[in-house]
Design a protein around this motif. Structure first.
Motif, short mmCIF file in Angstrom:
data_model
loop_
_atom_site.label_atom_id
_atom_site.label_comp_id
_atom_site.label_asym_id
_atom_site.label_seq_id
_atom_site.Cartn_x
_atom_site.Cartn_y
_atom_site.Cartn_z
N GLY A 94 0.89 -1.32 0.10
CA GLY A 94 0.03 -0.20 0.10
C GLY A 94 0.73 1.41 -0.06
N GLN A 95 2.16 1.19 -0.01
CA GLN A 95 3.05 2.29 0.19
C GLN A 95 3.00 2.82 -1.37
OE1 GLN A 95 6.73 0.49 1.68
NE2 GLN A 95 6.57 1.97 3.40
N TRP A 96 3.28 4.25 -1.50
CA TRP A 96 3.60 4.80 -2.70
C TRP A 96 5.07 5.08 -2.70
CZ3 TRP A 96 0.62 6.24 -6.45
CH2 TRP A 96 -0.77 6.13 -6.23
N LEU A 97 5.30 4.51 -3.91
CA LEU A 97 6.88 4.46 -4.06
C LEU A 97 7.10 5.51 -5.50
CD1 LEU A 97 7.48 0.80 -4.21
CD2 LEU A 97 7.77 2.38 -2.29
N LEU A 98 8.25 6.28 -5.33
CA LEU A 98 8.60 7.13 -6.41
C LEU A 98 9.74 6.75 -6.98
CD1 LEU A 98 8.21 10.15 -7.83
CD2 LEU A 98 9.67 10.88 -6.24
N PHE A 99 9.77 6.41 -8.50
CA PHE A 99 10.89 5.94 -9.21
C PHE A 99 11.28 7.58 -9.86
CE2 PHE A 99 8.75 2.45 -8.15
CZ PHE A 99 9.95 1.46 -8.27
N ALA A 100 12.45 7.82 -9.58
CA ALA A 100 12.90 9.30 -9.84
C ALA A 100 14.39 9.18 -10.57
CB ALA A 100 12.88 10.26 -8.66
N ALA A 101 14.63 10.15 -11.43
CA ALA A 101 16.17 10.49 -11.99
C ALA A 101 16.62 11.31 -10.76
CB ALA A 101 16.04 11.21 -12.94
N GLU A 102 17.82 10.89 -10.23
CA GLU A 102 18.76 11.56 -9.17
C GLU A 102 19.99 11.64 -9.64
OE1 GLU A 102 18.62 10.76 -4.70
OE2 GLU A 102 19.93 9.88 -5.11
N PHE A 103 20.85 12.91 -9.45
CA PHE A 103 22.30 13.01 -9.76
C PHE A 103 23.13 12.48 -8.56
CE2 PHE A 103 19.80 16.52 -11.95
CZ PHE A 103 19.33 15.57 -13.02
N THR A 104 24.06 11.84 -9.04
CA THR A 104 25.26 11.25 -8.07
C THR A 104 26.22 12.47 -7.88
OG1 THR A 104 26.42 10.34 -9.79
CG2 THR A 104 24.76 8.95 -8.82
N GLY A 105 27.06 12.31 -6.90
CA GLY A 105 28.38 13.00 -6.44
C GLY A 105 27.80 14.30 -6.02
N VAL A 118 18.63 5.89 -11.52
CA VAL A 118 17.31 5.76 -11.05
C VAL A 118 17.35 5.41 -9.87
CG1 VAL A 118 15.13 4.78 -11.89
CG2 VAL A 118 16.60 5.33 -13.69
N ILE A 119 16.46 6.22 -8.95
CA ILE A 119 16.30 5.36 -7.62
C ILE A 119 14.98 5.38 -7.14
CG2 ILE A 119 18.30 6.93 -6.89
CD1 ILE A 119 14.95 8.08 -5.87
N ARG A 120 14.69 4.72 -6.21
CA ARG A 120 13.21 4.36 -5.62
C ARG A 120 13.33 5.02 -4.30
NH1 ARG A 120 10.47 -1.21 -3.68
NH2 ARG A 120 11.20 -0.65 -1.64
N ALA A 121 12.09 6.03 -4.06
CA ALA A 121 11.98 6.56 -2.95
C ALA A 121 10.49 6.27 -2.16
CB ALA A 121 12.14 8.04 -3.17
N VAL A 122 10.49 6.32 -0.89
CA VAL A 122 9.11 5.79 -0.38
C VAL A 122 8.38 7.13 0.13
CG1 VAL A 122 7.99 4.44 1.52
CG2 VAL A 122 10.04 3.72 0.35
#
Length: 417
Positions: A94-105, A118-122
């Protein structure tokens, strides 16, 4: 211009964009097409009756509600930038997950290639708006423009993105990467595909759609937006894929097209030999509405919008059939760079791109939230904004979202960390 006067100007523009046809400029419709296929034309009044989440004289404006500060995915205070993403609900938790572009470094938007992953956030609130906290890396550098959809025909989640495997640089850099023979500057060309049963473990399926033939207008193929065509009335396995194309190394104009596959594994075949419309755009987001009509949101590259040139950044296009003619909405903006907040303030962003929508899952395909990658004026950092539409509050109420639910979701996330 004093800050108070600027704020009044922005608020006035927002109000005018959201006024019904009778209070804005006089506009009459003859058919539902004159209502952007986002509503019905009243034959008695010749005025558009817009569907939920849409407004404006031609129903071409997303009816945006004030956003809450601190929502979305904003880690800029910690030196981390992101650039848009797609929230989905995990049916198992039931959690909402966000698949987003994130910049490293600690790199900013200017270094999206090759620093993006590409990361997954909650969501810690339990709602699609977030706020979201980092959970895990899904695809390492270089991976950008992610979007995740559910294939009901196959019972799997699909992740599309651009980029190719590239060792993370030790310092911020731009470009210098080639993923195919269509672009040797920033590696943006070619669309990759992954599948997952649980939104946690992903299997690479390689390139779903590569570059077009040499010297074509869409040789450089990027900005994927998939839409599985499966429905309760049609058990097809076909998948529609919108994309942005341009010439080698994107040396010419940027335009939109569609591709279609009988199954998500491909092959994908381009539907048109020329752009859907002559207007320059990128970052398409495609869907089919409850009536079976097709729609696109796009980041407009028109004068007064584009990459930091002004507020004219969000456009809507529509078609009755995939094989029919597409109409580009020139009359009204689907969204601008202005965002109103629940505290009454307004932010006029320098850049607002990568539009994606979250829909209701009741078969009505009602838009609920708009997500974008945003960058504030004078900043090198960027983040992922999630703005509710006029339909979101009532939907949240029916879902049972509230303070107690949000506290439970925070507890569940902490317990599983």
């Amino acid at each position: 211009m004093p800050r108070s006067a600027m704020l009044l100007t922005v608020l006035l523009a927002l109000v005018l964009a959201c006024l019904p046809a009778s209070q804005a400029e006089q506009y009459y419709c003859k058919t539902d097409d004159d209502c952007s296929l986002n509503g019905l034309c009243n034959s008695a009044t010749s005025l558009c009756a817009c569907d939920p989440a849409w407004t404006g004289p031609d129903c071409g404006v997303l009816n945006r509600a004030p956003a809450t500060r601190g929502t979305g995915y904003n880690l800029t205070a910690n030196g981390t930038s992101s650039w848009g993403g797609k929230p989905v609900r995990d049916p198992a938790t039931g959690q909402w997950l966000l698949f987003a572009a994130e910049f490293t470094g600690g790199c900013g938007l200017d270094y999206w290639s090759p620093m993006s992953r590409v990361i997954r956030a909650v969501s810690t609130s339990g709602t699609p708006a977030g706020p979201y906290v980092f959970d895990r890396e899904v695809v390492g550098t270089f991976a950008h423009n992610p979007t995740v959809v559910w294939s009901g025909a196959d019972g799997v989640w699909l992740l599309y993105h651009i980029g190719c495997k590239y060792a993370q640089p030790t310092s911020c850099q731009y470009g210098g990467i080639a993923c195919d023979d269509a672009n040797n500057q920033n590696g943006e060309s070619s669309i990759s595909l992954w599948q997952s049963k649980d939104l946690a473990t992903w299997e690479s399926l390689g390139v779903a759609l590569g570059p077009n033939a040499n010297n074509t207008w869409d040789m450089d193929t990027t900005n994927p937006s998939p839409f599985p065509l499966y429905s309760a009335d049609d058990n097809t396995t076909a998948v529609l894929l919108a994309y942005r194309g341009c010439e080698y190394n994107c040396g010419g104009g940027e335009y939109l097209n569609l591709a279609l596959a009988s199954h998500y594994r491909g092959p994908y075949h381009r539907l048109h030999s020329s752009p859907l419309f002559p207007n320059p755009n990128e970052d398409p987001f495609v869907w089919r509405d409850k009536r079976g009509h097709f729609h696109l949101l796009a980041h407009s590259l028109e004068t007064g919008g584009s990459f930091g040139d002004g507020p004219r950044v969000g456009r809507h296009a529509y078609a009755r059939r995939l094989d029919g003619e597409w109409t580009f909405g020139n009359r009204t903006l689907a969204f601008s760079t202005a965002v109103e907040w629940t505290d009454g303030s307004v932010t006029q962003y320098y850049r607002r791109e990568r539009p994606q929508l979250v829909f209701s899952d009741d078969g009505e395909m009602t838009p609920l939230y708009l997500t974008n990658g945003v960058q504030e004026e004078g900043q090198v950092s960027s983040y992922t904004l999630i703005q509710p539409l006029s339909t979101a509050r009532e939907w949240e109420r029916k879902q049972g979202y509230g303070t107690g639910f949000q506290q439970q979701q925070r507890h569940e996330h902490t317990r599983h960390e």
